[in-house]
Design a protein around this motif. Structure first.
Motif, mmCIF file in Angstrom:
data_model
loop_
_atom_site.group_PDB
_atom_site.id
_atom_site.type_symbol
_atom_site.label_atom_id
_atom_site.label_comp_id
_atom_site.label_asym_id
_atom_site.label_seq_id
_atom_site.Cartn_x
_atom_site.Cartn_y
_atom_site.Cartn_z
ATOM 1 N N ILE A 167 5.043 110.465 67.750
ATOM 2 C CA ILE A 167 3.782 109.721 67.846
ATOM 3 C C ILE A 167 3.316 109.744 69.295
ATOM 4 N N THR A 168 2.115 110.236 69.513
ATOM 5 C CA THR A 168 1.497 110.241 70.838
ATOM 6 C C THR A 168 0.303 109.298 70.792
ATOM 7 N N ARG A 169 0.355 108.225 71.593
ATOM 8 C CA ARG A 169 -0.647 107.150 71.500
ATOM 9 C C ARG A 169 -1.444 107.030 72.785
ATOM 10 N N ASP A 173 -6.857 107.036 70.593
ATOM 11 C CA ASP A 173 -6.383 108.134 69.756
ATOM 12 C C ASP A 173 -4.885 108.013 69.504
ATOM 13 N N ARG A 174 -4.467 108.501 68.346
ATOM 14 C CA ARG A 174 -3.041 108.559 68.010
ATOM 15 C C ARG A 174 -2.791 109.829 67.204
ATOM 16 N N TYR A 175 -1.757 110.567 67.611
ATOM 17 C CA TYR A 175 -1.379 111.806 66.939
ATOM 18 C C TYR A 175 0.036 111.629 66.382
ATOM 19 N N THR A 176 0.184 111.849 65.084
ATOM 20 C CA THR A 176 1.463 111.645 64.418
ATOM 21 C C THR A 176 1.885 112.914 63.696
ATOM 22 N N GLN A 190 22.381 127.977 45.566
ATOM 23 C CA GLN A 190 21.488 127.026 46.204
ATOM 24 C C GLN A 190 21.094 125.943 45.206
ATOM 25 N N THR A 191 21.223 124.663 45.654
ATOM 26 C CA THR A 191 20.899 123.538 44.774
ATOM 27 C C THR A 191 19.784 122.663 45.322
ATOM 28 N N GLN A 192 19.398 122.893 46.556
ATOM 29 C CA GLN A 192 18.309 122.115 47.142
ATOM 30 C C GLN A 192 17.641 122.922 48.236
ATOM 31 N N ASN A 193 16.324 122.910 48.235
ATOM 32 C CA ASN A 193 15.562 123.616 49.272
ATOM 33 C C ASN A 193 14.152 123.048 49.285
ATOM 34 N N ASN A 194 13.948 122.026 50.115
ATOM 35 C CA ASN A 194 12.605 121.460 50.194
ATOM 36 C C ASN A 194 12.231 121.120 51.624
ATOM 37 N N LEU A 195 10.934 121.104 51.840
ATOM 38 C CA LEU A 195 10.368 120.922 53.180
ATOM 39 C C LEU A 195 9.058 120.171 53.043
ATOM 40 N N ARG A 196 8.828 119.228 53.948
ATOM 41 C CA ARG A 196 7.565 118.485 53.959
ATOM 42 C C ARG A 196 7.186 118.149 55.392
ATOM 43 N N VAL A 197 5.958 118.454 55.763
ATOM 44 C CA VAL A 197 5.438 118.162 57.101
ATOM 45 C C VAL A 197 4.083 117.470 56.952
ATOM 46 N N ARG A 198 3.913 116.366 57.667
ATOM 47 C CA ARG A 198 2.641 115.640 57.648
ATOM 48 C C ARG A 198 2.124 115.488 59.070
ATOM 49 N N GLY A 199 0.867 115.842 59.271
ATOM 50 C CA GLY A 199 0.208 115.644 60.551
ATOM 51 C C GLY A 199 -1.005 114.760 60.370
ATOM 52 N N GLN A 200 -1.219 113.849 61.321
ATOM 53 C CA GLN A 200 -2.358 112.928 61.188
ATOM 54 C C GLN A 200 -2.947 112.593 62.549
ATOM 55 N N TYR A 201 -4.274 112.543 62.581
ATOM 56 C CA TYR A 201 -5.002 112.103 63.778
ATOM 57 C C TYR A 201 -5.743 110.818 63.444
ATOM 58 N N ASP A 202 -5.538 109.780 64.277
ATOM 59 C CA ASP A 202 -6.219 108.498 64.116
ATOM 60 C C ASP A 202 -7.137 108.259 65.305
ATOM 61 N N HIS A 203 -8.352 107.828 65.012
ATOM 62 C CA HIS A 203 -9.286 107.435 66.073
ATOM 63 C C HIS A 203 -9.625 105.960 65.895
ATOM 64 N N PHE A 204 -9.306 105.144 66.911
ATOM 65 C CA PHE A 204 -9.544 103.711 66.850
ATOM 66 C C PHE A 204 -10.952 103.405 67.356
ATOM 67 N N PHE A 205 -11.799 102.865 66.456
ATOM 68 C CA PHE A 205 -13.134 102.463 66.885
ATOM 69 C C PHE A 205 -13.206 100.973 67.185
ATOM 70 N N THR A 206 -12.154 100.212 66.856
ATOM 71 C CA THR A 206 -11.920 98.869 67.369
ATOM 72 C C THR A 206 -10.431 98.786 67.689
ATOM 73 N N LYS A 207 -9.965 97.631 68.115
ATOM 74 C CA LYS A 207 -8.540 97.492 68.423
ATOM 75 C C LYS A 207 -7.677 97.601 67.176
ATOM 76 N N TRP A 209 -9.136 98.656 63.708
ATOM 77 C CA TRP A 209 -9.627 99.609 62.717
ATOM 78 C C TRP A 209 -9.631 101.020 63.266
ATOM 79 N N PHE A 210 -9.262 101.977 62.410
ATOM 80 C CA PHE A 210 -9.278 103.374 62.809
ATOM 81 C C PHE A 210 -9.649 104.248 61.616
ATOM 82 N N THR A 211 -10.168 105.416 61.918
ATOM 83 C CA THR A 211 -10.382 106.448 60.910
ATOM 84 C C THR A 211 -9.318 107.520 61.092
ATOM 85 N N TYR A 212 -9.016 108.256 60.026
ATOM 86 C CA TYR A 212 -7.964 109.250 60.134
ATOM 87 C C TYR A 212 -8.351 110.546 59.437
ATOM 88 N N LEU A 213 -7.727 111.616 59.912
ATOM 89 C CA LEU A 213 -7.722 112.921 59.249
ATOM 90 C C LEU A 213 -6.266 113.332 59.141
#
Length: 354
Positions: A167-169, A173-176, A190-207, A209-213
């Protein structure tokens, strides 16, 4: 005893003037304590060193009770022995000495000790804030965790578990980035093979509330998922944010593109809901955390995707930690005859930075 020794040395020494001066300096120094002074509205006085003021409390480090927290509203005035960086309620950032005089609380210039600004204590929002709070940089926090087992002999199996978060704050702005990779093999199969990656950008328009992508990229061979790509937009509310406690809620819409190994590929929209929580407990002995994300497709047949992770992290020294957690993934409309839910218990060692 010390002064008797000094007195005898003075009587015998040829350097009496120098020794008198040295003894006077030691005597004065031993009786002088350089500390900040905090006067409370009830008349009490606290001496120590101001550490930080972020919320409605100020932390003071004392020689007799360690760090103590005082309600900012209960403080009458402050005299500081050194310069501090402060942010006022109008977002002005100043660096100077807090001094209380006949005209009330004031901030003095750190160089000339002249009055820099008149202010009330209620107008001071932060003392010693991190760079992200005053818009002068970013703060980077996160963790990396690794676990695994290797058996050879009558039983031959291996598994590797890796997960992490970054997390970069900044002020607005916040980048996760979050993700995991799990792999397992039993008797060369092989009995297991999974991968998950989530990236998110938050923009705070008040202290708060924020919008995200955001985007999620996921693969799981044993759930027939070659690649599931999710792209979302929405709004969030940061209920708590700090070093000890963080809690946020998010809601929005997402577009899901599902590429299967055997099933027919499909694309569709979904409604999204998410919760992110972590908190240090028992004087930072343990950190509890929980996060879940729900994607709901309101079509026939409807589909619910749930990602959940709950656990405890135990900090050691030098940033090292041990983590135990329980993950649960749900797909209410899985491919073929596969099960809807997957549960995974993890025990890992890792490194945390902040």
């Amino acid at each position: 005893m010390f002064f008797n020794v000094v007195s005898k040395a003075l009587n015998k020494s040829r350097f009496k003037p120098l020794l008198y001066s040295l003894a006077a300096f030691i005597t004065c120094s031993s009786g002088t304590a350089f500390a900040d002074s905090v006067w409370l509205k009830n008349g009490d006085k606290i001496t120590g060193t101001l550490v930080v003021k972020i919320t409605d409390k100020v932390v003071i480090n004392t020689s007799y009770a360690g760090e103590i927290k005082l309600n900012w509203a209960d403080i009458q005035s402050i005299d500081a022995e050194k310069s501090y960086t402060m942010m006022l309620s109008d977002q002005t950032v100043v660096t100077g000495y807090l001094k209380h005089g006949e005209n009330g609380q004031a901030i003095l210039d750190e160089d000339g000790k002249t009055e820099l600004i008149d202010t009330e204590l209620a107008e001071i929002q932060y003392i010693n804030p991190t760079k992200d709070l005053i818009g002068e940089g970013y703060v980077w926090t996160g963790n990396l965790n690794l676990g695994g087992t290797f058996n050879n002999g009558n039983s031959k199996n291996r598994n590797m578990q890796f997960n992490g978060e970054s997390i970069t704050r900044g002020l607005e702005d916040r980048y996760t980035v979050q993700g995991y990779a799990y792999w397992a093999q039993d008797n060369d199969e092989q009995t297991q093979n999974n991968l998950r990656v989530r990236g998110q950008y938050d923009h705070f328009f008040t202290k708060k509330w924020f919008t995200y992508l955001n985007t999620i990229q996921e693969k799981d061979r044993f759930r027939d998922i070659r690649l599931r790509s999710t792209y979302g937009v929405g709004t969030g509310y940061q209920i708590f944010e700090g070093e000890k406690l963080n809690l946020s809620l998010e809601g929005g819409v997402s577009w899901i593109k599902q590429d299967y190994y055997d099933e027919t590929d499909e694309n569709h929209g979904a409604l999204r809901w998410a919760v992110n929580y972590n908190q240090y407990l028992f004087d930072s002995f343990v950190q509890a955390f929980h996060r879940h994300e729900v994607l709901y497709t309101p079509r026939a047949p409807s589909q619910i995707l749930l990602y959940s992770s709950t656990g405890l992290r135990f900090p050691f020294i030098l940033g090292l930690s041990a983590t135990t957690q329980l993950d649960y993934n749900l797909d209410s409309r899985p491919a073929d005859d596969r099960r809807k839910g997957d549960t995974r218990a993890l025990f890992t060692l890792g490194y945390t930075w902040k």
